[in-house]
Design an enzyme around this catalytic site. Structure first.
Site, PDB file in Angstrom:
ATOM      1  N   LYS A 164     -27.187  10.799 -41.277  1.00 38.59           N
ATOM      2  CA  LYS A 164     -27.493   9.885 -40.175  1.00 38.59           C
ATOM      3  C   LYS A 164     -28.721   9.094 -40.602  1.00 38.59           C
ATOM      4  O   LYS A 164     -29.842   9.586 -40.575  1.00 38.59           O
ATOM      5  CB  LYS A 164     -27.792  10.620 -38.865  1.00 38.59           C
ATOM      6  CG  LYS A 164     -27.784   9.614 -37.715  1.00 38.59           C
ATOM      7  CD  LYS A 164     -28.787   9.857 -36.624  1.00 38.59           C
ATOM      8  CE  LYS A 164     -30.182   9.413 -36.825  1.00 38.59           C
ATOM      9  NZ  LYS A 164     -30.444   7.959 -36.893  1.00 38.59           N
ATOM     10  N   GLU A 179     -39.784  16.743 -44.015  1.00 39.72           N
ATOM     11  CA  GLU A 179     -40.791  15.878 -44.654  1.00 39.72           C
ATOM     12  C   GLU A 179     -41.348  15.020 -43.533  1.00 39.72           C
ATOM     13  O   GLU A 179     -40.653  14.137 -43.038  1.00 39.72           O
ATOM     14  CB  GLU A 179     -40.143  14.990 -45.725  1.00 39.72           C
ATOM     15  CG  GLU A 179     -39.499  15.722 -46.871  1.00 39.72           C
ATOM     16  CD  GLU A 179     -40.493  16.373 -47.811  1.00 39.72           C
ATOM     17  OE1 GLU A 179     -41.697  16.074 -47.725  1.00 39.72           O
ATOM     18  OE2 GLU A 179     -40.066  17.196 -48.628  1.00 39.72           O
ATOM     19  N   CYS A 238     -45.612   7.597 -45.869  1.00 40.55           N
ATOM     20  CA  CYS A 238     -46.079   8.859 -45.283  1.00 40.55           C
ATOM     21  C   CYS A 238     -47.253   9.448 -46.049  1.00 40.55           C
ATOM     22  O   CYS A 238     -48.128  10.070 -45.473  1.00 40.55           O
ATOM     23  CB  CYS A 238     -44.927   9.841 -45.226  1.00 40.55           C
ATOM     24  SG  CYS A 238     -44.056   9.924 -46.779  1.00 40.55           S
ATOM     25  N   GLU A 285     -51.928   9.532 -37.301  1.00 43.38           N
ATOM     26  CA  GLU A 285     -51.218   8.734 -38.302  1.00 43.38           C
ATOM     27  C   GLU A 285     -50.951   7.347 -37.704  1.00 43.38           C
ATOM     28  O   GLU A 285     -50.323   7.233 -36.655  1.00 43.38           O
ATOM     29  CB  GLU A 285     -49.893   9.406 -38.657  1.00 43.38           C
ATOM     30  CG  GLU A 285     -49.158   8.676 -39.757  1.00 43.38           C
ATOM     31  CD  GLU A 285     -47.799   9.275 -40.089  1.00 43.38           C
ATOM     32  OE1 GLU A 285     -47.017   9.524 -39.155  1.00 43.38           O
ATOM     33  OE2 GLU A 285     -47.515   9.478 -41.280  1.00 43.38           O
TER      34      GLU A 285
HETATM   35  P1  NAD Z   1     -38.612   9.136 -36.460  1.00 39.95           P
HETATM   36  O1  NAD Z   1     -38.975  10.571 -36.395  1.00 39.95           O
HETATM   37  O2  NAD Z   1     -38.690   8.332 -35.247  1.00 39.95           O
HETATM   38  O3  NAD Z   1     -37.112   8.989 -36.991  1.00 39.95           O
HETATM   39  C1  NAD Z   1     -36.665   9.591 -38.180  1.00 39.95           C
HETATM   40  C2  NAD Z   1     -35.188   9.907 -38.053  1.00 39.95           C
HETATM   41  O4  NAD Z   1     -35.050  10.940 -37.082  1.00 39.95           O
HETATM   42  C3  NAD Z   1     -34.347   8.734 -37.560  1.00 39.95           C
HETATM   43  O5  NAD Z   1     -33.098   8.759 -38.229  1.00 39.95           O
HETATM   44  C4  NAD Z   1     -34.183   9.051 -36.085  1.00 39.95           C
HETATM   45  O6  NAD Z   1     -33.019   8.487 -35.524  1.00 39.95           O
HETATM   46  C5  NAD Z   1     -34.096  10.564 -36.121  1.00 39.95           C
HETATM   47  N1  NAD Z   1     -34.420  11.234 -34.861  1.00 39.95           N
HETATM   48  C6  NAD Z   1     -35.276  10.825 -33.895  1.00 39.95           C
HETATM   49  N2  NAD Z   1     -35.263  11.706 -32.869  1.00 39.95           N
HETATM   50  C7  NAD Z   1     -34.401  12.696 -33.208  1.00 39.95           C
HETATM   51  C8  NAD Z   1     -33.938  13.880 -32.552  1.00 39.95           C
HETATM   52  N3  NAD Z   1     -34.371  14.221 -31.339  1.00 39.95           N
HETATM   53  N4  NAD Z   1     -33.038  14.660 -33.196  1.00 39.95           N
HETATM   54  C9  NAD Z   1     -32.579  14.324 -34.424  1.00 39.95           C
HETATM   55  N5  NAD Z   1     -32.955  13.202 -35.076  1.00 39.95           N
HETATM   56  C10 NAD Z   1     -33.873  12.403 -34.481  1.00 39.95           C
HETATM   57  O7  NAD Z   1     -39.491   8.525 -37.647  1.00 39.95           O
HETATM   58  P2  NAD Z   1     -39.484   7.025 -38.185  1.00 39.95           P
HETATM   59  O8  NAD Z   1     -40.245   6.198 -37.199  1.00 39.95           O
HETATM   60  O9  NAD Z   1     -38.130   6.597 -38.584  1.00 39.95           O
HETATM   61  O10 NAD Z   1     -40.346   7.201 -39.533  1.00 39.95           O
HETATM   62  C11 NAD Z   1     -41.719   7.221 -39.546  1.00 39.95           C
HETATM   63  C12 NAD Z   1     -42.254   8.628 -39.646  1.00 39.95           C
HETATM   64  O11 NAD Z   1     -41.669   9.302 -40.753  1.00 39.95           O
HETATM   65  C13 NAD Z   1     -43.721   8.671 -39.932  1.00 39.95           C
HETATM   66  O12 NAD Z   1     -44.327   9.664 -39.117  1.00 39.95           O
HETATM   67  C14 NAD Z   1     -43.823   9.080 -41.381  1.00 39.95           C
HETATM   68  O13 NAD Z   1     -45.007   9.702 -41.745  1.00 39.95           O
HETATM   69  C15 NAD Z   1     -42.645   9.947 -41.531  1.00 39.95           C
HETATM   70  N6  NAD Z   1     -42.223   9.983 -42.935  1.00 39.95           N
HETATM   71  C16 NAD Z   1     -42.422  11.114 -43.677  1.00 39.95           C
HETATM   72  C17 NAD Z   1     -42.068  11.155 -45.017  1.00 39.95           C
HETATM   73  C18 NAD Z   1     -42.296  12.362 -45.859  1.00 39.95           C
HETATM   74  O14 NAD Z   1     -41.687  12.463 -46.914  1.00 39.95           O
HETATM   75  N7  NAD Z   1     -43.119  13.287 -45.465  1.00 39.95           N
HETATM   76  C19 NAD Z   1     -41.484  10.056 -45.595  1.00 39.95           C
HETATM   77  C20 NAD Z   1     -41.309   8.921 -44.822  1.00 39.95           C
HETATM   78  C21 NAD Z   1     -41.661   8.910 -43.478  1.00 39.95           C
END
Ligand code: NAD
Length: 475
Positions: A170, A245, A279, A377
């Site tokens: 997804k 992650e 991130c 963050e």
């Molecule tokens: P997000 O958590 O909003 O979304 C990430 C994914 O999770 C999306 O596909 C979203 O649809 C899904 N999602 C959201 N709610 C969910 C739920 N209740 N159940 C299952 N899936 C769900 O994050 P974002 O805004 O897309 O990305 C930014 C964040 O990601 C930042 O906090 C960043 O630090 C983190 N990030 C971490 C890494 C790492 O490797 N540690 C890498 C990139 C981004």
């Protein structure tokens, strides 16, 4: 504009059940560049069942056969580099040249590398009277974010498939076009039906099916700490393995004996990559209090080179943020910092002179370790500078957030820097600007996550252990 009407399930493009679509915006022009279908829980379940049905056949193929499929995907990606780089430059906003190198070049390399990792892996080992066998964990649900979208997808799917797992992806609803192009490439590579499935949609709908479904053995999630916690909670009901992650607030610690010009320049680059939407970005610069004025002057000079502009313009070094929401969130943080008394070294919350696009000025704020911006963050082009009195305090500040993903230490001696680096509770530390290593484990301590991605470390996350006890042969 491209309207994608289907999901990819069981080796076919399957027309979406619902007429509801999700718009994808070009972050430099704000125009809708594509739509993808809003997947339903039933579609997610259908994909999970297809992956389950394909698992036995795929996991029992010779490793060489799976490795050859991965190499085909790598070749397909290479051939479509231009399409992919353009899509990501538009949907994420990273300048095109950089997007080509980082957002497409990196993932293409990983697909090829995972073919090698699988081939060279020690799949079984004699331990006393046991044969310890490594086996694929099963069906993996992969949930990914928008900032390095193809990388994040690749670092889950390539090792999972190489290990013998089948997957349901997804992708982010904000930047899903790259995932659709990847699905086209995987389709052309001819993987058996059900091995790779993709369902677009929202996290609470499609993502939550992957986190809860009893036929999913593992969930690999990259995204915010908030959503990662929710996925963990849901997955615990069926005792799935969960790899997370998550977010970061990484510190770049500049020690008194460092080359300050190189350290300030290096930290700013490590903060601003992808307009700070990284991130592991080095978003806190910790400097000796006695050198604060010198750091300010160096920072002003270095940040002036980060020209902002549309992602398709050659001269842009920093593109826009991904969305209007993300821009507003980041501007909110800048305003909070200023309201709490930050010293504005560069930038600020004023809109840059672009008629369109989700732009934010690259901003540097001098703050105290107790301020909101020292903890939260931000995920935008914002660096905070925090003065410290001595090395003890520098280490304490570096360790004072809930996160532990990346970081850096700068010193005149690598040994001195490494001594400090060993005291920082974080998954990666760059010593004097040491470059990113795609084979090294990537992942977090504390609330930055569980598990590691990249190289053989990321591969082993998708494997189980099985011990076969053999009857000792009589002497
Ligand atoms: P997000 O958590 O909003 O979304 C990430 C994914 O999770 C999306 O596909 C979203 O649809 C899904 N999602 C959201 N709610 C969910 C739920 N209740 N159940 C299952 N899936 C769900 O994050 P974002 O805004 O897309 O990305 C930014 C964040 O990601 C930042 O906090 C960043 O630090 C983190 N990030 C971490 C890494 C790492 O490797 N540690 C890498 C990139 C981004």
């Amino acid at each position: 504009m491209t309207n994608y009407p289907s999901h990819y399930i069981n080796g076919q493009w399957v027309a979406a059940q619902s007429a509801e679509t999700l718009p994808v915006h070009d972050s430099s022009t704000e125009e809708i560049m594509a739509t993808v279908p809003a997947g339903t829980a039933q579609e997610a379940e259908r994909a999970v069942l297809a992956a389950r049905a394909a698992f036995e056949g795929w996991s029992s193929l010779p490793v060489e056969t799976r490795a050859a499929y991965l190499e085909k995907v790598a070749a397909g990606l290479k051939a479509r580099t231009d399409d992919m780089a353009l899509a990501i430059a538009r949907e994420v906003g990273m300048p095109l040249k950089m997007s080509r190198m980082v957002q497409v070049g990196g993932p293409t390399w990983h697909w090829g590398n995972y073919a090698k990792v699988a081939r060279n892996f020690e799949w079984e080992k004699k331990v006393g009277n046991s044969l310890v066998v490594r086996e694929a964990i099963g069906v993996v649900g992969c949930i990914t974010p928008w900032n390095f979208p193809l990388s994040q997808i690749t670092l889950k799917i390539a090792p999972a498939l190489a290990a013998g797992c089948t997957v349901v992806l997804k992708p982010s609803e904000i930047a899903p076009v790259n995932a659709m192009i990847l699905a086209e490439i995987i389709h052309e590579a001819g993987l058996p039906p059900g091995v790779f499935n993709l369902v677009n949609g929202m996290g609470p709908v499609v993502g939550e099916v992957l986190a809860t479904h009893p036929e999913v053995d593992m969930v690999s999630f990259t995204g915010s700490t908030r959503a990662g916690k929710r996925v963990s909670e849901l997955a615990s009901q069926s005792v799935k393995r969960v790899a997370l992650e998550l977010g970061g607030k990484s510190a770049s610690v500049i020690l008194d004996d460092a080359d300050f010009e190189a350290a300030v320049k290096g930290t700013i680059s490590a903060c601003m990559l992808n307009s700070g939407q990284t991130c592991s970005a080095h978003t806190r610069m910790l400097v000796p209090a006695s050198r604060y004025e010198e750091v300010k002057a160096l920072a002003k000079t270095a940040i002036a080179k980060f020209s902002i502009g549309p992602s398709l313009e050659e001269s842009s070094r920093l593109g826009p943020l991904v969305s209007a929401n993300q821009r507003d969130r980041v501007l909110g943080f800048i305003r909070t910092g200023i309201a709490e008394g930050a010293d504005v070294i560069a930038g600020g919350a004023e809109a840059p002179p672009m008629a369109k696009g989700y732009f934010v000025q690259p901003t540097i704020l001098g703050i105290k370790p107790t301020d909101t911006l020292a903890q939260e963050e931000i995920f935008g082009p914002v660096l905070v500078v925090i003065p410290y009195q001595d090395e003890e305090e520098a280490v304490a500040i570096a360790n004072s957030t809930i996160y532990g993903l990346g970081g850096g230490v700068w010193s005149g001696s690598d040994e001195h820097a490494m001594k400090v680096a060993r005291r920082i509770r974080t998954g990666q530390v760059d010593i004097n600007g040491g470059p990113f290593n795609a084979q090294a484990p990537f992942g977090g301590y504390k609330q930055s996550g569980n598990g590691r991605e990249a190289g053989v470390y990321g591969f082993e996350e998708f494997l189980e252990f099985k011990s076969l006890q053999l009857k000792p042969v009589a002497a």
